[in-house]
Write a protein that holds these residues in place. Structure first.
Motif, mmCIF file in Angstrom:
data_model
loop_
_atom_site.group_PDB
_atom_site.id
_atom_site.type_symbol
_atom_site.label_atom_id
_atom_site.label_comp_id
_atom_site.label_asym_id
_atom_site.label_seq_id
_atom_site.Cartn_x
_atom_site.Cartn_y
_atom_site.Cartn_z
ATOM 1 N N PHE A 113 -3.357 -7.330 -4.034
ATOM 2 C CA PHE A 113 -2.825 -6.269 -3.171
ATOM 3 C C PHE A 113 -3.920 -5.263 -2.818
ATOM 4 O O PHE A 113 -4.067 -4.861 -1.656
ATOM 5 N N LEU A 114 -4.711 -4.870 -3.806
ATOM 6 C CA LEU A 114 -5.786 -3.911 -3.556
ATOM 7 C C LEU A 114 -6.868 -4.513 -2.656
ATOM 8 O O LEU A 114 -7.362 -3.852 -1.736
ATOM 9 N N VAL A 115 -7.213 -5.762 -2.917
ATOM 10 C CA VAL A 115 -8.245 -6.416 -2.115
ATOM 11 C C VAL A 115 -7.794 -6.543 -0.658
ATOM 12 O O VAL A 115 -8.557 -6.255 0.283
ATOM 13 N N TRP A 148 -11.777 4.295 1.749
ATOM 14 C CA TRP A 148 -10.556 3.468 1.701
ATOM 15 C C TRP A 148 -9.467 4.117 0.857
ATOM 16 O O TRP A 148 -8.322 4.229 1.293
ATOM 17 N N VAL A 149 -9.805 4.558 -0.353
ATOM 18 C CA VAL A 149 -8.773 5.089 -1.242
ATOM 19 C C VAL A 149 -8.209 6.409 -0.725
ATOM 20 O O VAL A 149 -7.042 6.741 -0.982
ATOM 21 N N LEU A 150 -9.022 7.179 0.013
ATOM 22 C CA LEU A 150 -8.529 8.453 0.535
ATOM 23 C C LEU A 150 -7.762 8.283 1.844
ATOM 24 O O LEU A 150 -6.878 9.086 2.156
ATOM 25 N N GLU A 151 -8.082 7.251 2.589
ATOM 26 C CA GLU A 151 -7.431 7.045 3.881
ATOM 27 C C GLU A 151 -6.273 6.057 3.806
ATOM 28 O O GLU A 151 -5.676 5.724 4.829
ATOM 29 N N SER A 152 -5.956 5.595 2.613
ATOM 30 C CA SER A 152 -4.853 4.654 2.432
ATOM 31 C C SER A 152 -3.770 5.296 1.575
ATOM 32 O O SER A 152 -4.050 6.167 0.751
ATOM 33 N N ALA A 153 -2.547 4.847 1.785
ATOM 34 C CA ALA A 153 -1.419 5.298 0.960
ATOM 35 C C ALA A 153 -1.036 4.135 0.047
ATOM 36 O O ALA A 153 -0.081 3.403 0.308
ATOM 37 N N LEU A 154 -1.801 3.947 -1.034
ATOM 38 C CA LEU A 154 -1.639 2.755 -1.861
ATOM 39 C C LEU A 154 -0.284 2.727 -2.554
ATOM 40 O O LEU A 154 0.406 1.702 -2.554
ATOM 41 N N PHE A 155 0.104 3.841 -3.158
ATOM 42 C CA PHE A 155 1.382 3.881 -3.878
ATOM 43 C C PHE A 155 2.540 3.639 -2.916
ATOM 44 O O PHE A 155 3.416 2.798 -3.155
ATOM 45 N N GLU A 156 2.533 4.367 -1.810
ATOM 46 C CA GLU A 156 3.606 4.223 -0.833
ATOM 47 C C GLU A 156 3.545 2.860 -0.151
ATOM 48 O O GLU A 156 4.580 2.247 0.132
ATOM 49 N N GLY A 157 2.335 2.368 0.092
ATOM 50 C CA GLY A 157 2.194 1.063 0.727
ATOM 51 C C GLY A 157 2.750 -0.056 -0.133
ATOM 52 O O GLY A 157 3.374 -0.996 0.380
ATOM 53 N N PHE A 158 2.531 0.039 -1.434
ATOM 54 C CA PHE A 158 3.073 -0.966 -2.352
ATOM 55 C C PHE A 158 4.600 -0.955 -2.297
ATOM 56 O O PHE A 158 5.244 -2.010 -2.236
ATOM 57 N N ALA A 159 5.185 0.251 -2.303
ATOM 58 C CA ALA A 159 6.646 0.359 -2.256
ATOM 59 C C ALA A 159 7.195 -0.141 -0.924
ATOM 60 O O ALA A 159 8.228 -0.824 -0.880
ATOM 61 N N ARG A 160 6.525 0.176 0.168
ATOM 62 C CA ARG A 160 7.000 -0.270 1.485
ATOM 63 C C ARG A 160 6.939 -1.790 1.614
ATOM 64 O O ARG A 160 7.792 -2.400 2.251
#
Length: 364
Positions: A113-115, A148-160
């Protein structure tokens, strides 16, 4: 009127200060400067690693203790203890294997998912539709990863991603509902065995940071290690609670209904500002059985299972209305969905395997 104006004048500086801090929080909670989202995502990973490590070390210490020769009062008693040890260790190895499968699957799918998230970010930066993972990571450096980590919504993206389409929503709902009832079962066992809250904190933390299958397998190992038939002493009853309830516990059906309604609503709220708050509400509801304010009587558990089954069937019915693929698409959905969905799907399958092994025996 004058009194109201005086109150308003008094509160105005505080409201302005609150508005100022909310503006700062909003600025740092959304791309391209999603510091709060990054902190939340990293905190989840750190909490999961800590809880898994703490539980694993505790279980290993318990396992080495039962592996040592036990003091027995006679030959027959010694043989009984040895037989019990062999049976317990056999079951522990099975659950340890299932825990390893769960952990490996979660690690693998979370890593992918992160990659893939990084590859999608790179594609957006260079203005193309897709970039292969290999090409994306060839260009990786500290500055790009920071962006990447600042311009992405990783937590919310995983949930979506978990509710990205109909099949994904069904699989995710089934996995979360299954996790809910595993949590109820855990609390019932904790109450029966008299485990302390401090002792259970790593397990509670793990239920909030990872899907349930890893937690439940580790918890069952703990039940085996804490089994009273590993010693010559009769089991002692659980200690009475030092804090009596001040009111009648809430029926389990109420949080069950709230949980299912929330899960059923998530797909339609996926692209609204209400999505992430609803996800957090679900996390809070999943904690409610540990609060001692929810009744966990067997009849209420059965009612709640029936209610949840109805909601899951409603989700499947909605899928059939909007998707011509029907059940076939649902079965394929766990593999055709994103890595978050695959992680939840594997978690659900491991949970079923744990249930089957638990039904096979083991005395927990």
């Amino acid at each position: 009127m004058d009194a109201a104006m005086d109150v308003l004048a008094t509160l105005t500086p505080y409201l302005q200060t609150l508005s100022h801090y909310l503006a700062i929080a909003t600025k740092h909670a959304n791309p391209p400067n999603n510091v709060l989202g990054l902190i939340l995502f990293v905190a989840y990973i750190a909490a999961a690693i800590y809880a898994t490590t703490a539980i694993s070390l505790s279980l290993w210490r318990g396992y080495t203790r039962i592996s040592l020769p036990q003091t027995a009062t006679g030959k027959d008693d010694h043989k009984r203890i040895q037989d019990v040890q062999r049976a317990r260790k056999r079951h522990i190895k099975i659950y340890a294997f299932l825990a390893s499968v769960s952990f490996a699957s979660l690690t693998y799918h979370m890593g992918l998912f992160l990659v893939e998230s990084y590859a999608a970010w790179v594609a957006g930066k260079i203005g193309v539709k897709t970039v292969s993972v290999e090409d994306a990571w060839k260009t990786a450096d500290l500055q790009r990863v920071k962006g990447w980590v600042l311009e992405s919504a990783l937590f919310e993206g995983f949930a979506r991603e978990l509710v990205g389409d109909g099949p994904s929503a069904v699989w995710s709902m089934g996995a979360v509902v299954g996790g809910w009832f595993w949590g109820v079962w855990m609390v019932q066992k904790v109450n029966a065995r008299g485990f302390s809250t401090k002792e259970m904190l790593p397990y509670i933390l793990l239920t909030q940071t990872l899907p349930i299958s890893l937690t439940i397998t580790l918890f069952i190992i703990k039940l085996h290690l804490a089994s009273p038939d590993l010693s010559n002493n009769p089991p002692s009853p659980p200690p009475p609670s030092s804090k009596p309830l001040s009111r009648k516990p809430t029926s389990l059906t109420l949080p069950t209904i709230l949980l299912n309604i929330s899960l059923l609503s998530l797909p339609s709220l996926r692209n609204t500002p209400y999505f992430l708050p609803l996800v957090l509400v679900i996390r809070i509801v999943l904690l409610s059985p540990w609060s001692r304010r929810v009744s966990l009587k067997d009849d209420q558990v059965v009612q709640s299972i029936a209610i949840s089954g109805g909601f899951v069937m409603a989700q499947v019915f909605l899928l059939r209305k909007v998707s011509p693929g029907g059940v076939g698409e649902l079965v394929r959905g766990v593999w055709n969905g994103g890595e978050a969905v695959r992680a939840m799907g594997v978690d659900a399958l491991v949970g079923v395997a744990v249930h089957l092994v638990l039904g096979w025996g083991g005395g927990v």
